[in-house]
Enzyme design. Structure first.
Site, PDB file in Angstrom:
ATOM      1  N   CYS A  72     -36.683  17.504  20.495  1.00 20.43           N
ATOM      2  CA  CYS A  72     -37.447  16.287  20.798  1.00 20.43           C
ATOM      3  C   CYS A  72     -36.748  15.077  20.191  1.00 20.43           C
ATOM      4  CB  CYS A  72     -38.870  16.409  20.259  1.00 20.43           C
ATOM      5  SG  CYS A  72     -39.876  14.942  20.534  1.00 20.43           S
ATOM      6  N   CYS A 107     -39.007  12.360  18.795  1.00 23.18           N
ATOM      7  CA  CYS A 107     -39.672  12.724  17.537  1.00 23.18           C
ATOM      8  C   CYS A 107     -38.742  12.522  16.353  1.00 23.18           C
ATOM      9  CB  CYS A 107     -40.074  14.201  17.531  1.00 23.18           C
ATOM     10  SG  CYS A 107     -41.205  14.686  18.821  1.00 23.18           S
ATOM     11  N   ASP A 108     -37.492  12.930  16.524  1.00 21.12           N
ATOM     12  CA  ASP A 108     -36.643  13.164  15.360  1.00 21.12           C
ATOM     13  C   ASP A 108     -35.419  12.268  15.249  1.00 21.12           C
ATOM     14  OD1 ASP A 108     -38.399  15.148  14.627  1.00 21.12           O
ATOM     15  OD2 ASP A 108     -37.302  16.722  15.662  1.00 21.12           O
TER      16      ASP A 108
END
Lengths: 315, 105
Positions: free
Chosen positions: A134, A137-138
């Site tokens: 992701c 997300c990261d």
């Protein structure tokens, strides 16, 4: 009967939300079930450039937020529950979640697909420790670090370009000697000076003590093994595999027809072989898995659901 | 929930006695935002027994990495300032967080 819905939709990605919108707008009692977050895969995508009619700078989350708003404005209910069992053969379908049991005249399966794992040693242990599926997300974690993206399709290359906004350098590792991504995407990637490419190579192993420290690659043509160590000053780097998807059809595959890859087979009206059970979006066997085809599937499934209910329950 | 920043992490987590939960999240992390209300519900349930905190990593990336967090969502459980257990990514669900707390409470 209490708690009987006209339509229960499993999955709240674009297909499920579109089905919910159409179904609720047709005055059917509609429930959309989602196991964690609304939106499915698209909310982990930063840029959605090809969804016709979307406003400038549409992102996955902004599109989905609007779809949720629309579905709810027509009266669709949403619940967060993870489905563990389905009984779909009878006229009244029973969908069992961890929290509750739902009954419905029609079930629309819109569970979608999830990223495929590489299946190499170290991958699972180091997920969340430098291995990520992701980018939105990261990406923050890899500001000024190096990142390796595994895969050569549209998703891999687009996510790699997104990651260049954060990382110092992004290297795409692909098992062939040319990218499979669309030409427009390829050209952008080759012109991005933060991007590098390693061809004909696959991941053999990911190593690290609680955090990613080493990536082991194998050249498919020469058999040569290359070990890539984290630069000493960084101590770590990122690995983002984007090597395709697997359908979330586990609950259904024993009694619904699937293709070789496990995707559900439907007719052009989104009907499965079981009366009153429809499938929509990425979970279906089809040639193009995009938001635009997912919402189309959802709309068709909902309209066909209404016809099915009229014919089956109201005469 | 206690809002953590670079400046108060040490005081609120590392120098804190007893059990402390830290929810690592970021603005770009949709799964984190979906999980947050459930963590807040757990915070209410365990009020007085477990201290619940959240840290937006967007402005505290190095701090998160220092705690060996490199993926979101991640929930860490500390006891007397030491990290004892964690759940991350697909495992970061309300039921698993609760199970982790129950194991140590």
């Amino acid at each position: 009967m209490e708690n009987l819905y006209d339509v229960v939709i499993i999955g709240a990605g674009p297909a499920g939300l579109a089905a919910g919108l159409y179904s609720a707008r047709a005055k059917m009692k509609t429930l959309i079930l989602e196991k964690d977050k609304a939106g499915g895969q698209i909310v982990t995508t930063n840029e959605v450039a090809n969804y016709p009619g979307s406003i400038d700078d549409a992102t996955g989350p902004s599109l989905v937020a609007r779809m949720v708003e629309q579905a709810e404005s027509f009266g669709a209910e949403r619940k967060k529950d993870e489905i563990v069992k389905v009984e779909l053969q009878d006229k009244i379908k029973v969908v069992t979640g961890e929290k509750d049991v739902y009954k419905a005249k029609v079930v629309i399966i819109a569970t979608g697909a999830s990223p495929r794992y590489l299946g190499v040693p170290g991958e699972r242990e180091l997920t969340g420790k430098g291995v990520s599926y992701c980018a939105t997300c990261d990406a923050d974690f890899f500001t000024d670090l190096e990142v390796y993206v595994i895969g050569g399709g549209d998703t891999a290359v687009e996510e790699a370009m997104y990651l260049t906004k954060f990382a110092r350098k992004v290297t795409v590792v692909h098992r062939r000697d040319e990218l499979r991504a669309a030409k427009s995407i390829r050209e952008k990637a080759f012109n991005n000076e933060k991007m590098a490419f390693i061809w004909d190579s696959v991941v053999e192993e990911i190593k690290g003590d609680g955090i990613v420290e080493k990536l082991v690659l194998k050249n498919k043509k020469t058999g040569e093994i290359t070990e890539i160590d984290a630069p000493e000053e960084d101590g770590t780097f990122g690995i983002f595999p984007f090597v395709g998807y697997i359908p979330k059809s586990e609950l259904f595959k024993d009694f619904l027809e699937t293709d070789k890859g496990g995707y559900l087979i439907t007719d052009p009206d989104m009907k499965t072989a079981v009366p009153g059970v429809f499938a929509a979006g990425d979970i279906r066997h089809k040639s193009l898995r995009q938001v635009v085809t997912a919402v189309a599937d959802g709309a068709i499934a909902a309209v066909q659901a209404e016809k099915y209910i009229e014919n089956t329950f109201e005469n | 929930m206690v809002i953590l920043e670079k400046d108060n992490f040490e005081e609120e987590v590392l120098n804190s006695k007893g059990l402390v939960i830290v929810d690592f999240w970021s603005d770009g992390c949709e799964p984190c935002k979906a999980l947050m209300p459930e963590v807040e519900a757990l915070a209410e349930k365990y009020e007085g027994k477990v201290k619940f905190c959240k840290l937006n990593i967007t402005k505290a990336r190095r701090l998160a990495i220092s705690q060996r967090v490199m993926g979101l969502p991640t929930i860490l459980l500390y006891k007397d300032g030491a990290k004892i257990e964690e759940v991350t990514k697909d495992e970061a669900k309300a039921a698993n967080i609760e199970a982790m707390i129950e194991k140590h409470i």
